[in-house]
Scaffold this motif. Sequence first.
Motif, PDB file in Angstrom:
ATOM      1  N   UNK A 232      -4.835  -5.795   4.283  1.00  0.00           N
ATOM      2  CA  UNK A 232      -5.967  -5.433   5.136  1.00  0.00           C
ATOM      3  C   UNK A 232      -5.586  -4.247   6.030  1.00  0.00           C
ATOM      4  N   UNK A 233      -4.336  -4.236   6.509  1.00  0.00           N
ATOM      5  CA  UNK A 233      -3.875  -3.112   7.304  1.00  0.00           C
ATOM      6  C   UNK A 233      -3.949  -1.826   6.484  1.00  0.00           C
ATOM      7  N   UNK A 234      -3.540  -1.874   5.226  1.00  0.00           N
ATOM      8  CA  UNK A 234      -3.582  -0.689   4.373  1.00  0.00           C
ATOM      9  C   UNK A 234      -5.010  -0.249   4.090  1.00  0.00           C
ATOM     10  N   UNK A 235      -5.940  -1.217   4.049  1.00  0.00           N
ATOM     11  CA  UNK A 235      -7.339  -0.851   3.838  1.00  0.00           C
ATOM     12  C   UNK A 235      -7.881  -0.076   5.033  1.00  0.00           C
ATOM     13  N   UNK A 236      -7.443  -0.490   6.238  1.00  0.00           N
ATOM     14  CA  UNK A 236      -7.908   0.169   7.452  1.00  0.00           C
ATOM     15  C   UNK A 236      -7.152   1.470   7.738  1.00  0.00           C
ATOM     16  N   UNK A 237      -5.896   1.529   7.309  1.00  0.00           N
ATOM     17  CA  UNK A 237      -5.057   2.695   7.568  1.00  0.00           C
ATOM     18  C   UNK A 237      -4.422   3.144   6.255  1.00  0.00           C
ATOM     19  N   UNK A 238      -4.996   4.135   5.586  1.00  0.00           N
ATOM     20  CA  UNK A 238      -4.490   4.564   4.279  1.00  0.00           C
ATOM     21  C   UNK A 238      -3.149   5.299   4.388  1.00  0.00           C
ATOM     22  N   UNK A 239      -2.075   4.537   4.444  1.00  0.00           N
ATOM     23  CA  UNK A 239      -0.735   5.105   4.601  1.00  0.00           C
ATOM     24  C   UNK A 239       0.024   5.209   3.279  1.00  0.00           C
ATOM     25  N   UNK A 240      -0.602   4.893   2.185  1.00  0.00           N
ATOM     26  CA  UNK A 240       0.093   4.883   0.899  1.00  0.00           C
ATOM     27  C   UNK A 240       0.382   6.312   0.437  1.00  0.00           C
ATOM     28  N   UNK A 241       1.515   6.838   0.860  1.00  0.00           N
ATOM     29  CA  UNK A 241       1.885   8.218   0.529  1.00  0.00           C
ATOM     30  C   UNK A 241       2.361   8.345  -0.919  1.00  0.00           C
ATOM     31  N   UNK A 242       2.660   7.230  -1.584  1.00  0.00           N
ATOM     32  CA  UNK A 242       3.165   7.296  -2.949  1.00  0.00           C
ATOM     33  C   UNK A 242       2.121   7.870  -3.901  1.00  0.00           C
ATOM     34  N   UNK A 243       0.844   7.507  -3.706  1.00  0.00           N
ATOM     35  CA  UNK A 243      -0.194   8.064  -4.551  1.00  0.00           C
ATOM     36  C   UNK A 243      -0.381   9.547  -4.287  1.00  0.00           C
ATOM     37  N   UNK A 244      -0.162   9.949  -3.037  1.00  0.00           N
ATOM     38  CA  UNK A 244      -0.236  11.371  -2.704  1.00  0.00           C
ATOM     39  C   UNK A 244       0.845  12.159  -3.438  1.00  0.00           C
ATOM     40  N   UNK A 245       1.984  11.509  -3.663  1.00  0.00           N
ATOM     41  CA  UNK A 245       3.094  12.154  -4.375  1.00  0.00           C
ATOM     42  C   UNK A 245       2.897  12.144  -5.884  1.00  0.00           C
ATOM     43  N   UNK A 246       1.789  11.532  -6.342  1.00  0.00           N
ATOM     44  CA  UNK A 246       1.497  11.560  -7.775  1.00  0.00           C
ATOM     45  C   UNK A 246       1.735  10.254  -8.506  1.00  0.00           C
ATOM     46  N   UNK A 247       2.181   9.203  -7.801  1.00  0.00           N
ATOM     47  CA  UNK A 247       2.420   7.913  -8.441  1.00  0.00           C
ATOM     48  C   UNK A 247       1.146   7.069  -8.357  1.00  0.00           C
ATOM     49  N   UNK A 248       0.233   7.314  -9.273  1.00  0.00           N
ATOM     50  CA  UNK A 248      -1.081   6.676  -9.227  1.00  0.00           C
ATOM     51  C   UNK A 248      -1.001   5.158  -9.380  1.00  0.00           C
ATOM     52  N   UNK A 249       0.023   4.661 -10.101  1.00  0.00           N
ATOM     53  CA  UNK A 249       0.153   3.222 -10.316  1.00  0.00           C
ATOM     54  C   UNK A 249       0.552   2.483  -9.033  1.00  0.00           C
ATOM     55  N   UNK A 250       1.017   3.239  -8.041  1.00  0.00           N
ATOM     56  CA  UNK A 250       1.532   2.631  -6.808  1.00  0.00           C
ATOM     57  C   UNK A 250       0.367   2.326  -5.870  1.00  0.00           C
ATOM     58  N   UNK A 251      -0.352   1.241  -6.153  1.00  0.00           N
ATOM     59  CA  UNK A 251      -1.520   0.895  -5.345  1.00  0.00           C
ATOM     60  C   UNK A 251      -1.087   0.267  -4.015  1.00  0.00           C
ATOM     61  N   UNK A 252      -2.072  -0.019  -3.158  1.00  0.00           N
ATOM     62  CA  UNK A 252      -1.776  -0.561  -1.824  1.00  0.00           C
ATOM     63  C   UNK A 252      -1.055  -1.902  -1.908  1.00  0.00           C
ATOM     64  N   UNK A 253      -1.409  -2.695  -2.894  1.00  0.00           N
ATOM     65  CA  UNK A 253      -0.776  -4.004  -3.059  1.00  0.00           C
ATOM     66  C   UNK A 253       0.717  -3.854  -3.314  1.00  0.00           C
TER      67      UNK A 253
END
Length: 348
Positions: A232-253
């Motif tokens: 829920x924290x990740x839903x409110x605060x999109x901190x998942x920098x891994x997808x920004x680096x191109x790792x699309x499989x690296x979801x919030x979970x």
Amino acid sequence: MKPANQISHSLRSLCLLTFFATSFVFLFYSPDSFAHVKWFVSPDLQPPDTFKPYSLNEPMVGIWIAIAAVMILTSIFLDSRLPTPPIVDSKTRHDVIEIVRILTGMSLLLTAYDGKLIAPHLVAHDGMGVFLVFLEAFIGLMLIANRFLFYAAILLLVLVVGVLIQFNPISMLEYINMTGIALFLLFNNMPTESGRNRFKPYSVAALRIFTGISLATLGLSEKIIGAPLGQEFMRQHPWNFMQTLGFEFFDDRLFVLSAGMMEVVFGTILILGTVTRLNTFVLSLFLLASNLVFLYEGMKEAALMELVGHMPIIASALILIVLGYGQRLKITDIFKKSDDVKAAEVSG
């Protein structure tokens, strides 16, 4: 290199700067601000329909367990092979302890000001809770005033027991690093010289072990077992920098799982006592990164409270980085004793 007296003077100046800076924070502190995952997410959160708990049958869970095991075993392997930094002088040690008591004292005062116990999400309740809040504030004042530190440490242990009674064992374990700080202060301020000589060598080890238990528990309770909070924290605060680096499989979970496993790894390595300084330094970078992300997003108030909430951890990290050279209560002691026994059998 700076002479020891210059380093000592710099640390004393930092003590004063820390005190005035945290005093400023106290004056302008907003009780509606929160920090850390539980402090940002409502404790009454209901898991969303898309929530999926972690399972040992999942490939990524198994992979992360393997990664964690490798990292922990690597820390044991490297512990005796990395260069040992020089031991600091007694004046520098004294000044570092000064910073620790100030940071801990201010953290206790700020938390008590909002009617909370040790952490901003642990709301005191009933008459006992009010008593513990006043006790918390009193301990904070004792630490800042640098008076009766031996008794302040004992009262801090009483406060930890009060948290256990007010809440539950998990909440106590999440912040049992305060027990480590209490024991560190207690062992360094024993009323007799014989007491100091006996217990002082174990002060850093006690701080290290209890900080490790706290980190490992937080990783499990907030991000792995308590995955709804982290997701829920990740839903409110999109901190998942891994997808920004191109790792699309690296979801919030997966990001939450990774963060939780890293906290468990950091905590376990601290408990074992291997590569303590390196482990604490890397952990400090993670804490700094979370604060910088808040600033980057323009959430200055949240960044400020994240810093205040982490004061005890910052204090502990400072001790472990500067004084974490001790060889007490380490997993590698077991191997050394085994080697000594084998050597004695061979020589005999």
